[in-house]
Design a protein around this motif. Structure first.
Motif, PDB file in Angstrom:
ATOM      1  N   LYS A   1       0.845  -1.194   0.000  1.00  0.00           N
ATOM      2  CA  LYS A   1       0.000   0.000   0.000  1.00  0.00           C
ATOM      3  C   LYS A   1       0.885   1.250   0.000  1.00  0.00           C
ATOM      4  N   SER A   2       0.517   2.244  -0.792  1.00  0.00           N
ATOM      5  CA  SER A   2       1.346   3.440  -0.892  1.00  0.00           C
ATOM      6  C   SER A   2       1.331   4.243   0.410  1.00  0.00           C
ATOM      7  N   PHE A   3       2.421   4.925   0.656  1.00  0.00           N
ATOM      8  CA  PHE A   3       2.624   5.710   1.872  1.00  0.00           C
ATOM      9  C   PHE A   3       2.070   7.112   1.646  1.00  0.00           C
ATOM     10  N   ASP A   4       1.104   7.525   2.454  1.00  0.00           N
ATOM     11  CA  ASP A   4       0.520   8.858   2.340  1.00  0.00           C
ATOM     12  C   ASP A   4       0.922   9.668   3.569  1.00  0.00           C
ATOM     13  N   PRO A   5       1.964  10.488   3.456  1.00  0.00           N
ATOM     14  CA  PRO A   5       2.467  11.217   4.623  1.00  0.00           C
ATOM     15  C   PRO A   5       1.493  12.254   5.172  1.00  0.00           C
TER      16      PRO A   5
ATOM     17  N   LEU B   1      -0.991  10.518   7.619  1.00  0.00           N
ATOM     18  CA  LEU B   1      -0.267  10.130   8.828  1.00  0.00           C
ATOM     19  C   LEU B   1       0.098  11.357   9.654  1.00  0.00           C
ATOM     20  N   TYR B   2       0.561  12.417   8.997  1.00  0.00           N
ATOM     21  CA  TYR B   2       0.946  13.655   9.674  1.00  0.00           C
ATOM     22  C   TYR B   2      -0.230  14.224  10.470  1.00  0.00           C
ATOM     23  N   THR B   3      -1.394  14.292   9.838  1.00  0.00           N
ATOM     24  CA  THR B   3      -2.583  14.825  10.499  1.00  0.00           C
ATOM     25  C   THR B   3      -2.965  13.987  11.713  1.00  0.00           C
ATOM     26  N   LYS B   4      -2.926  12.677  11.568  1.00  0.00           N
ATOM     27  CA  LYS B   4      -3.283  11.793  12.684  1.00  0.00           C
ATOM     28  C   LYS B   4      -2.306  11.959  13.853  1.00  0.00           C
ATOM     29  N   ILE B   5      -1.013  12.076  13.535  1.00  0.00           N
ATOM     30  CA  ILE B   5      -0.004  12.228  14.590  1.00  0.00           C
ATOM     31  C   ILE B   5      -0.187  13.553  15.325  1.00  0.00           C
ATOM     32  N   VAL B   6      -0.382  14.636  14.576  1.00  0.00           N
ATOM     33  CA  VAL B   6      -0.564  15.951  15.194  1.00  0.00           C
ATOM     34  C   VAL B   6      -1.780  15.944  16.117  1.00  0.00           C
ATOM     35  N   HIS B   7      -2.903  15.420  15.645  1.00  0.00           N
ATOM     36  CA  HIS B   7      -4.114  15.379  16.480  1.00  0.00           C
ATOM     37  C   HIS B   7      -3.894  14.527  17.731  1.00  0.00           C
ATOM     38  N   TYR B   8      -3.185  13.408  17.584  1.00  0.00           N
ATOM     39  CA  TYR B   8      -2.918  12.531  18.719  1.00  0.00           C
ATOM     40  C   TYR B   8      -2.141  13.275  19.794  1.00  0.00           C
TER      41      TYR B   8
ATOM     42  N   ARG C   1      11.318   9.729   9.385  1.00  0.00           N
ATOM     43  CA  ARG C   1      11.783   8.377   9.683  1.00  0.00           C
ATOM     44  C   ARG C   1      11.047   7.339   8.834  1.00  0.00           C
ATOM     45  N   GLU C   2       9.731   7.479   8.721  1.00  0.00           N
ATOM     46  CA  GLU C   2       8.943   6.529   7.945  1.00  0.00           C
ATOM     47  C   GLU C   2       9.275   6.610   6.452  1.00  0.00           C
ATOM     48  N   ALA C   3       9.513   7.812   5.952  1.00  0.00           N
ATOM     49  CA  ALA C   3       9.869   7.960   4.539  1.00  0.00           C
ATOM     50  C   ALA C   3      11.212   7.292   4.254  1.00  0.00           C
ATOM     51  N   LYS C   4      12.186   7.464   5.150  1.00  0.00           N
ATOM     52  CA  LYS C   4      13.492   6.824   4.981  1.00  0.00           C
ATOM     53  C   LYS C   4      13.370   5.306   5.048  1.00  0.00           C
ATOM     54  N   ARG C   5      12.510   4.827   5.935  1.00  0.00           N
ATOM     55  CA  ARG C   5      12.335   3.383   6.112  1.00  0.00           C
ATOM     56  C   ARG C   5      11.746   2.726   4.872  1.00  0.00           C
ATOM     57  N   ARG C   6      10.964   3.480   4.107  1.00  0.00           N
ATOM     58  CA  ARG C   6      10.290   2.938   2.939  1.00  0.00           C
ATOM     59  C   ARG C   6      11.082   3.090   1.640  1.00  0.00           C
TER      60      ARG C   6
ATOM     61  N   CYS D   1      14.356   1.875  -0.631  1.00  0.00           N
ATOM     62  CA  CYS D   1      15.308   0.775  -0.780  1.00  0.00           C
ATOM     63  C   CYS D   1      16.720   1.290  -0.554  1.00  0.00           C
ATOM     64  N   LYS D   2      17.476   0.581   0.271  1.00  0.00           N
ATOM     65  CA  LYS D   2      18.837   0.998   0.602  1.00  0.00           C
ATOM     66  C   LYS D   2      19.863   0.512  -0.418  1.00  0.00           C
ATOM     67  N   ASN D   3      19.405  -0.193  -1.447  1.00  0.00           N
ATOM     68  CA  ASN D   3      20.292  -0.623  -2.526  1.00  0.00           C
ATOM     69  C   ASN D   3      20.800   0.635  -3.238  1.00  0.00           C
ATOM     70  N   VAL D   4      22.119   0.779  -3.343  1.00  0.00           N
ATOM     71  CA  VAL D   4      22.723   1.982  -3.913  1.00  0.00           C
ATOM     72  C   VAL D   4      22.253   2.229  -5.343  1.00  0.00           C
ATOM     73  N   ASN D   5      22.002   1.183  -6.093  1.00  0.00           N
ATOM     74  CA  ASN D   5      21.584   1.327  -7.491  1.00  0.00           C
ATOM     75  C   ASN D   5      20.093   1.549  -7.651  1.00  0.00           C
ATOM     76  N   CYS D   6      19.314   1.364  -6.608  1.00  0.00           N
ATOM     77  CA  CYS D   6      17.854   1.417  -6.727  1.00  0.00           C
ATOM     78  C   CYS D   6      17.268   2.710  -6.157  1.00  0.00           C
ATOM     79  N   LYS D   7      17.193   2.815  -4.839  1.00  0.00           N
ATOM     80  CA  LYS D   7      16.625   3.965  -4.125  1.00  0.00           C
ATOM     81  C   LYS D   7      15.141   4.220  -4.426  1.00  0.00           C
ATOM     82  N   HIS D   8      14.412   3.203  -4.893  1.00  0.00           N
ATOM     83  CA  HIS D   8      12.978   3.349  -5.133  1.00  0.00           C
ATOM     84  C   HIS D   8      12.218   3.050  -3.842  1.00  0.00           C
ATOM     85  N   SER D   9      10.983   3.494  -3.771  1.00  0.00           N
ATOM     86  CA  SER D   9      10.190   3.272  -2.564  1.00  0.00           C
ATOM     87  C   SER D   9       9.693   1.836  -2.504  1.00  0.00           C
TER      88      SER D   9
END
Length: 77
Positions: free
Chosen positions: A4-8, A11-18, A39-44, A46-54
């Motif tokens: 499922k795609s990451f929608d920041p 998530l941002y709105t939910k965190i702020v309200h919380y 942090r979540e964007a970095k986690r999602r 790919c750490k492969n140097v040739n890739c870097k896709h989500s």
């Protein structure tokens, strides 16, 4: 199956309200939310140097990259 795609924004709105509901100021809640989103964007990504896709551009079971010209064969965490 594609992840499922990451929608920041959602998530941002939910965190702020919380954190506002927990008694933090709006500025504190915004700072916390920004740190979590970064942090979540970095986690999602790919750490492969040739890739870097989500992660949503990789097939979940085989972890193969869906980008045609990418040679990445597995999602590197």
């Amino acid at each position: 199956m594609v992840e499922k795609s990451f929608d920041p924004e959602i998530l941002y709105t939910k965190i702020v309200h919380y954190y506002v509901d927990k008694g933090h100021t709006k500025e504190q809640a915004n700072n916390i939310a920004q740190a979590i989103i970064r942090r979540e964007a970095k986690r999602r990504i790919c750490k492969n140097v040739n890739c870097k896709h989500s992660s949503n551009e990789h097939i979940r079971q085989s972890q193969t990259c869906l980008v045609l010209d990418c040679s990445c064969t597995s999602f590197v965490k």
